[in-house]
Design a protein around this motif. Structure first.
Motif, mmCIF file in Angstrom:
data_model
loop_
_atom_site.group_PDB
_atom_site.id
_atom_site.type_symbol
_atom_site.label_atom_id
_atom_site.label_comp_id
_atom_site.label_asym_id
_atom_site.label_seq_id
_atom_site.Cartn_x
_atom_site.Cartn_y
_atom_site.Cartn_z
ATOM 1 N N GLU A 1 0.880 -1.179 0.000
ATOM 2 C CA GLU A 1 0.000 0.000 0.000
ATOM 3 C C GLU A 1 0.912 1.223 0.000
ATOM 4 O O GLU A 1 2.102 1.093 0.286
ATOM 5 N N PRO A 2 0.361 2.385 -0.310
ATOM 6 C CA PRO A 2 1.267 3.549 -0.431
ATOM 7 C C PRO A 2 2.176 3.739 0.780
ATOM 8 O O PRO A 2 3.354 4.033 0.637
ATOM 9 N N GLN A 3 1.627 3.542 1.992
ATOM 10 C CA GLN A 3 2.437 3.765 3.197
ATOM 11 C C GLN A 3 3.103 2.484 3.680
ATOM 12 O O GLN A 3 3.839 2.515 4.667
ATOM 13 N N ALA A 4 2.854 1.374 3.016
ATOM 14 C CA ALA A 4 3.369 0.088 3.478
ATOM 15 C C ALA A 4 4.050 -0.649 2.333
ATOM 16 O O ALA A 4 3.396 -1.289 1.517
ATOM 17 N N GLY A 5 5.356 -0.494 2.253
ATOM 18 C CA GLY A 5 6.129 -1.178 1.228
ATOM 19 C C GLY A 5 6.953 -2.267 1.897
ATOM 20 O O GLY A 5 6.463 -3.356 2.170
ATOM 21 N N ASP B 1 7.704 -2.257 4.851
ATOM 22 C CA ASP B 1 7.143 -2.412 6.194
ATOM 23 C C ASP B 1 5.666 -2.747 6.114
ATOM 24 O O ASP B 1 4.800 -1.885 6.127
ATOM 25 N N ALA C 1 2.520 -1.678 8.419
ATOM 26 C CA ALA C 1 1.783 -0.414 8.306
ATOM 27 C C ALA C 1 0.541 -0.509 7.431
ATOM 28 O O ALA C 1 -0.124 0.494 7.181
ATOM 29 N N PHE D 1 1.006 -1.351 -6.955
ATOM 30 C CA PHE D 1 2.065 -2.182 -7.560
ATOM 31 C C PHE D 1 1.624 -3.636 -7.694
ATOM 32 O O PHE D 1 2.404 -4.550 -7.439
ATOM 33 N N ARG E 1 10.303 9.614 3.423
ATOM 34 C CA ARG E 1 9.700 8.285 3.422
ATOM 35 C C ARG E 1 9.992 7.555 4.735
ATOM 36 O O ARG E 1 11.143 7.454 5.143
ATOM 37 N N GLN F 1 9.652 3.943 6.751
ATOM 38 C CA GLN F 1 9.401 2.496 6.713
ATOM 39 C C GLN F 1 10.240 1.852 7.805
ATOM 40 O O GLN F 1 11.422 2.192 7.987
#
Lengths: 589, 589
Positions: free
Chosen positions: A164-168, A170, A173, A194, B324, B326
């Protein structure tokens, strides 16, 4: 045009990575060496005749989105159909659902071929394979019966929805939420980005595996569940039901893999008010564990993308270098004729670097696949050993190979000179395509951290030591072989393995003493050191088990020209942290 | 968004590369340090406010060709007009034709800024500068009077026409022909490829410099002449005459620098039957010599493209890494908040690698520019010394910097994670743009060969030895400084300089003994060794001449983490040739 190096692949599989022994042990039923060869030949044929010819045109067309519908490049749909009809999608699937249950080694080998043909194409089945694996291991029998046959045959494809945008990197999140409907189904609401082949026109259904949070879930990674969310619901008789609320909102404009649609997916967009209907896979709040069981295979297969693109770049550059004439090479015959640039030492250095690194990364990848196969077909202590081995090698197979994929693709451009920068040549596309692999399926930085923090401590730190001892045994054999074509390979490898051992012990001690930041500072150089040393040992093993003198001279080039980097990397690991920490502090706001 | 690091640039110019001393010696008339600062500030302002904002939109639009007319991206024409109106094009031109005759050091510094703004934009004036230089040195007074004022002001642009399909690195193979018209003019017939800004809509005339062969010319490189071929003929009063037969037949679809039209040019396409009208520059059959006099500057400026793109990539990645969040970095404050990724050691390693290599390459580039300035403003023995110095450093300034430009741009993508692969982010474009610089203006392989074969023997091999002694003197100062922030910089640098010296002596001896192939095998690793070692010494000098502790800790990171590679490179140079030659033989058909 790409032609899979079937001889190299078969040799590394059987003589270097352990397939021959596994076949002798009847690990895979009546699978024989001859059948392996036949499968490799068939795959090579399909990759050369069907996949590779579409690589460039599909890149040019890309995938397009209109009114929620993704149209893939011309010929893509037919290519996928024929590929699945050839049984390639079912290679490793469980037999009870129509799969062939062939070893992961074979899967890695043919995956290399599809990816060398086109990474953008090979991605679709790679994701399906991940979904199949997760369902085989964690889904209820009912879900399996309904979905696995069609996912294994390739009639449907699968996707993995994590980011998700805030959870790559990590995943703790992530925010996509799931609510219980009381009838065993769930409703999902959220946005995922993605998502590879999140929407396309190649099959009439798509099976999304989606990570989401239940309302009462704990924070962080321990509150994530895994759901199966089909594009079209599936009736009890297997027929297609209503359209689910799983829609593609946009596709990305990317540097490469243009023919692979990378989608933003919206689950529960409000059209029905009910969200996207999903089914739980595994237990509630145990979704990450479900994902991790399939991570090894997926990471290995992404590693094979690195090998594949390096091989494709090497073949393209070699063909060009044999044709293109410029200047006169040292030792050229008298006369005015220009030499093919393949005769220039500087071009040879680039080609041999590509070739050596490719073979090294291939060997590591197949060794990792071998470990997965041994773990699956063994039990007890043996299975534990091979599971540790697969866990140890996976981050190296992923990150080392994808880094050298980028490196080789870039060298391939350089060998082409000005033509390399022109898109029509196709060399530039390989770099564009290669560049994603160090990023997805866990960035290479994450792989390095995983290697250091989670894999070096395996079996109380003994597993990696045993592995290094195995590498050393290969080098000792090389030293004892008196093969003059190996030059000083054994000497160079001895130093490299010692560098690996020293760096390993250093990191293990740093971790044991709680010097975590220091260990993390060395993670990336350590992973490359590991890959270079292990790959070098495998090249030596390949040379020792082959009549082909080419393998010995390649090993020698690798050992005498590329392997000295290990000393510099060891230095970074053991002496680089203090200066990195001091300088790193100046970067923060 | 890019903002030129004016402090770093000014510091390297003045304290590291020698500008302060040259100003004290009144080498450039009344140019003062304050004026230099003011010029740098103005250029930084224009680069940040005007050039950089168009980088991405111009890439997206690219240049288009229709009916022989090239249309550049929206805003490009106005950008160029305002840039030229600001006097930037005239910076180094001769005063008698309206130029400001400012030092090459300043030109290199502001060129870095334009290129960091947009390589595609900066290319147009870079080519013009090359044409100006060739004309200043070799053209007749009549040609100079007619063309130089408008080329120096930027009212017209210039192009360099060397490459033909069969003649890239090997210009001896070129076939474009010129015939004498008897009135002092010539008629040219032929095709040239990869002509940067060969056609465009930014100015109302374009001055092509074209290499061609006269009918009675000797074969090979000794039969090449240089001609001035304007797009529109110029009347004696300076007004524009008829359209010449110099047409753009196509533009290339390239990996990067999309906003820079790369043209196939046809000279003499038969519309008049008379060919393209041209004027000889310099003597007949001496065209290559004319080109070579301007090669140093052009190669240096391409090197600055590498520095520029690395700096731009660094700034973009740093800004992202600070935003950013993370995961949790080691030592993060208690709580659940994710850390900015700039706090993760692995991200810091990538950022510091980018920053250190950028500063190293910048220093080498400016040192090379300094040598050019000293040669121009000195005479006799002194001029000879500085000419040798410029000749020695030019291939390193070009190749080392453009290689690290690609490296830094690729790391920049990696730091962005998945976002780095999305074109909208702009990180991918930097890699696409960076990738041309190791290829054009002499591939980096050619630079390495030039360094080994033609530059190491300068002054009977003494010049490079003197240079290494200068580097060592810097390291000795660092050792004596007792600056604790430098850590073990002096120790690491001592080893690196020793590696450089050993490899240098080895190659000189190999050449002296006629072992040319062996020397060529080591050329590329030697050039990188040279760049790493020299760059490291300059970082130390920068730290020693600055109050800013950040320079010392960066130097330390570079020395303790990046510099050990020199040992591996030395090993390649001194021990790599045999295995390269043996394995290279297996690559040929």
């Amino acid at each position: 045009m790409y032609r899979a190096p079937v001889n190299d692949i078969a040799h590394v599989l059987k003589q270097v990575a352990g397939l021959e022994e596994a076949l002798e042990q009847k690990r895979f039923g009546d699978l024989s060496g001859d059948l392996v060869d036949a499968i490799l030949e068939e795959a090579a044929k399909f990759a050369a005749e069907r996949v590779a010819p579409l690589r460039e045109t599909a890149d040019k067309h890309g995938a397009t989105l209109k009114d929620g519908v993704v149209t893939t490049a011309p010929g893509w749909k037919e290519l996928y159909r024929d590929w699945a009809a050839g049984g390639w999608n079912a290679l490793t699937g469980a037999e009870e659902y129509g799969g062939q249950a062939l070893p992961m080694m074979l899967s890695a080998a043919v995956s290399e071929m599809w990816n060398a043909g086109s990474i953008a194409f090979a991605l679709a089945p790679m994701l399906t394979m991940g979904a199949v694996e997760a369902l085989e291991k964690h889904a209820s029998d009912e879900l399996k019966a309904l979905y696995l046959p069609k996912l294994i045959s390739g009639e449907w494809t699968g996707t993995m929805n994590l980011t998700e945008p805030q959870a790559g990197s990590d995943l703790g999140a992530l925010r996509t939420r799931a609510t219980r409907n009381g009838d065993g189904t769930y409703s999902l609401f959220g946005q995922k980005i993605f998502i590879t082949y999140g929407e396309h026109d190649m099959t009439d259904n798509i099976v999304h595996l989606v990570l989401a949070r239940l309302p009462d879930a704990p924070d962080g990674t321990k509150g994530i569940s895994l759901f199966l969310v089909p594009k079209f619901l599936v009736n009890a008789d297997g027929s297609r039901g209503r359209r689910n609320e799983a829609f593609c909102a946009s596709i990305e404009h990317k540097l490469g893999i243009h023919a692979s649609p990378t989608c933003t997916m919206i689950y529960g967009d409000g059209t029905s008010g009910e969200g996207a209907t999903g089914w739980l896979v595994g237990e509630e709040n145990r979704g990450l564990a479900c994902m991790f069981t399939m991570m090894n295979n997926a990471r290995l297969l992404v590693g094979m993308q690195g090998v594949a693109v390096a091989e494709a770049a090497y073949q393209k550059a070699l063909a060009f270098a044999r044709e293109r004439r410029q200047g006169r090479a040292p030792g050229a015959k008298p006369g005015n004729e220009m030499s093919p640039i393949v005769e220039h030492p500087d071009i040879q250095r680039m080609l041999l670097t590509m070739k050596g690194l490719t073979q090294a990364a291939r060997s590591i990848g197949y060794a990792c696949a071998h470990a997965l196969d041994m773990a699956r077909t063994g039990d007890g202590e043996e299975a534990r050993h091979w599971t540790d081995r697969a866990n140890l090698l996976t981050p190296v197979a992923k990150a080392f190979a994808t880094d050298i994929g980028v490196e080789a693709a870039s060298l391939g451009i350089q060998i082409h000179g000005g033509m390399g920068f022109i898109e029509e040549t196709g060399a530039a596309q390989l770099l564009r395509d290669a560049r994603i692999a160090p990023i997805y399926e866990g960035t290479n930085g994450i792989q390095a951290i995983d290697l250091v923090q989670r894999k070096l401590p395996l079996d109380n730190g003994e597993h990696v030591k045993g592995y290094i001892a195995e590498l050393r045994a290969i080098v000792d054999q090389a030293a004892a072989s008196n093969c003059t074509k190996l030059g000083d390979s054994a000497g160079c490898l001895t130093f490299a393995i010692a560098d690996l051992e020293e760096a390993t012990l250093y990191l293990q001690q740093a971790l044991a003493e709680g010097r975590q930041a220091e260990a993390l500072c060395g993670a990336t150089p350590y992973l490359r050191l590991f890959g270079l040393a292990a790959g070098g040992a495998y090249l030596a093993k390949g040379a020792l088990t082959s009549e082909d003198a080419g393998r010995a001279v390649l090993c020698r080039f690798y050992a005498e020209n590329l392997l000295k980097e290990t000393a510099a990397l060891k230095h970074c690991v053991m002496n680089g942290a203090d200066s990195l920490i001091a300088a790193g502090a100046t970067l923060q706001d």
